[in-house]
Design a protein around this motif. Structure first.
Motif, PDB file in Angstrom:
ATOM      1  N   GLU A   6       0.840  -1.197   0.000  1.00 43.17           N
ATOM      2  CA  GLU A   6       0.000   0.000   0.000  1.00 43.17           C
ATOM      3  C   GLU A   6       0.873   1.244   0.000  1.00 43.17           C
ATOM      4  O   GLU A   6       1.958   1.247   0.566  1.00 43.17           O
ATOM      5  N   CYS A  22      -2.722   0.124  -4.018  1.00 45.64           N
ATOM      6  CA  CYS A  22      -2.421  -1.173  -3.414  1.00 45.64           C
ATOM      7  C   CYS A  22      -2.112  -2.152  -4.535  1.00 45.64           C
ATOM      8  O   CYS A  22      -2.970  -2.402  -5.392  1.00 45.64           O
ATOM      9  N   TRP A  36     -10.925  -1.429  -0.160  1.00 49.33           N
ATOM     10  CA  TRP A  36     -10.394  -0.720   0.993  1.00 49.33           C
ATOM     11  C   TRP A  36     -11.405  -0.716   2.135  1.00 49.33           C
ATOM     12  O   TRP A  36     -12.610  -0.538   1.924  1.00 49.33           O
ATOM     13  N   ARG A  45     -13.605  -1.700  12.196  1.00 44.27           N
ATOM     14  CA  ARG A  45     -13.222  -1.556  10.806  1.00 44.27           C
ATOM     15  C   ARG A  45     -14.486  -1.474   9.957  1.00 44.27           C
ATOM     16  O   ARG A  45     -15.439  -2.227  10.178  1.00 44.27           O
ATOM     17  N   TYR A  94      -6.953   0.076   5.056  1.00 41.70           N
ATOM     18  CA  TYR A  94      -6.431  -1.262   4.775  1.00 41.70           C
ATOM     19  C   TYR A  94      -6.901  -1.754   3.410  1.00 41.70           C
ATOM     20  O   TYR A  94      -8.099  -1.705   3.099  1.00 41.70           O
ATOM     21  N   ASN A  96      -7.619  -4.803   0.854  1.00 44.38           N
ATOM     22  CA  ASN A  96      -8.096  -6.180   0.998  1.00 44.38           C
ATOM     23  C   ASN A  96      -8.222  -6.815  -0.371  1.00 44.38           C
ATOM     24  O   ASN A  96      -8.704  -6.173  -1.315  1.00 44.38           O
ATOM     25  N   TRP A 109      -5.072  -9.072   3.798  1.00 44.19           N
ATOM     26  CA  TRP A 109      -5.146  -7.664   4.188  1.00 44.19           C
ATOM     27  C   TRP A 109      -3.751  -7.057   4.157  1.00 44.19           C
ATOM     28  O   TRP A 109      -2.771  -7.713   4.521  1.00 44.19           O
ATOM     29  N   GLN A 111      -0.943  -3.994   5.351  1.00 45.81           N
ATOM     30  CA  GLN A 111      -0.495  -3.582   6.674  1.00 45.81           C
ATOM     31  C   GLN A 111      -1.175  -2.290   7.134  1.00 45.81           C
ATOM     32  O   GLN A 111      -1.125  -1.949   8.307  1.00 45.81           O
ATOM     33  N   GLY A 112      -1.812  -1.597   6.209  1.00 44.00           N
ATOM     34  CA  GLY A 112      -2.514  -0.366   6.540  1.00 44.00           C
ATOM     35  C   GLY A 112      -1.669   0.867   6.263  1.00 44.00           C
ATOM     36  O   GLY A 112      -0.451   0.857   6.409  1.00 44.00           O
TER      37      GLY A 112
END
Length: 119
Positions: A6, A22, A36, A45, A94, A96, A109, A111-112
């Motif tokens: 990301e 991403c 996302w 979340r 995040y 996905n 997922w 790592q953010g």
């Protein structure tokens, strides 16, 4: 194994814009859904937006009309253009990915990446 990279988070003033990306790599196989989600401190979340390989999208109510998702299937990359950002958009975002590699389905997922909207 599928790796997600990301990028694009950061600090922006209210009303500003950011673009997240991403990229998926590894044993990708067939990618069905990319998208996302986000999580703010103290909150669960929540869905931001997802997009299927055929281009069907599902936006969360709070971002509809301000955020736009796009996808490059050849690069296994998804982008999130965020406009008219508000302080309440502040969260960790995040990536996905859902797909199938061989006979195995997967749901990975990233790592953010932190997005902070503040003056």
């Amino acid at each position: 194994q599928v790796q997600l990279v990301e990028s694009g988070g950061g600090l922006v003033q209210p009303g500003g814009s950011l673009r997240l990306s991403c990229a998926a790599s590894g044993s990708i196989g067939r990618v069905y859904v990319m998208g996302w989600h986000r999580q703010a401190p103290g909150n669960q979340r929540e869905l931001v937006v997802v997009i299927t390989s055929g281009g069907i999208t599902n936006y969360g109510e709070s971002v509809r009309g301000r955020f736009t998702i796009s996808r490059d299937n050849a690069k296994n990359t998804v982008y999130l253009q965020m406009n008219s950002l508000k302080p309440e958009d502040t969260a960790v975002y995040y990536c996905n990915v859902v797909g199938m590699s061989g006979a195995r389905s997967y749901d990975y997922w990233g790592q953010g990446t932190q997005v902070t909207v503040s003056s």
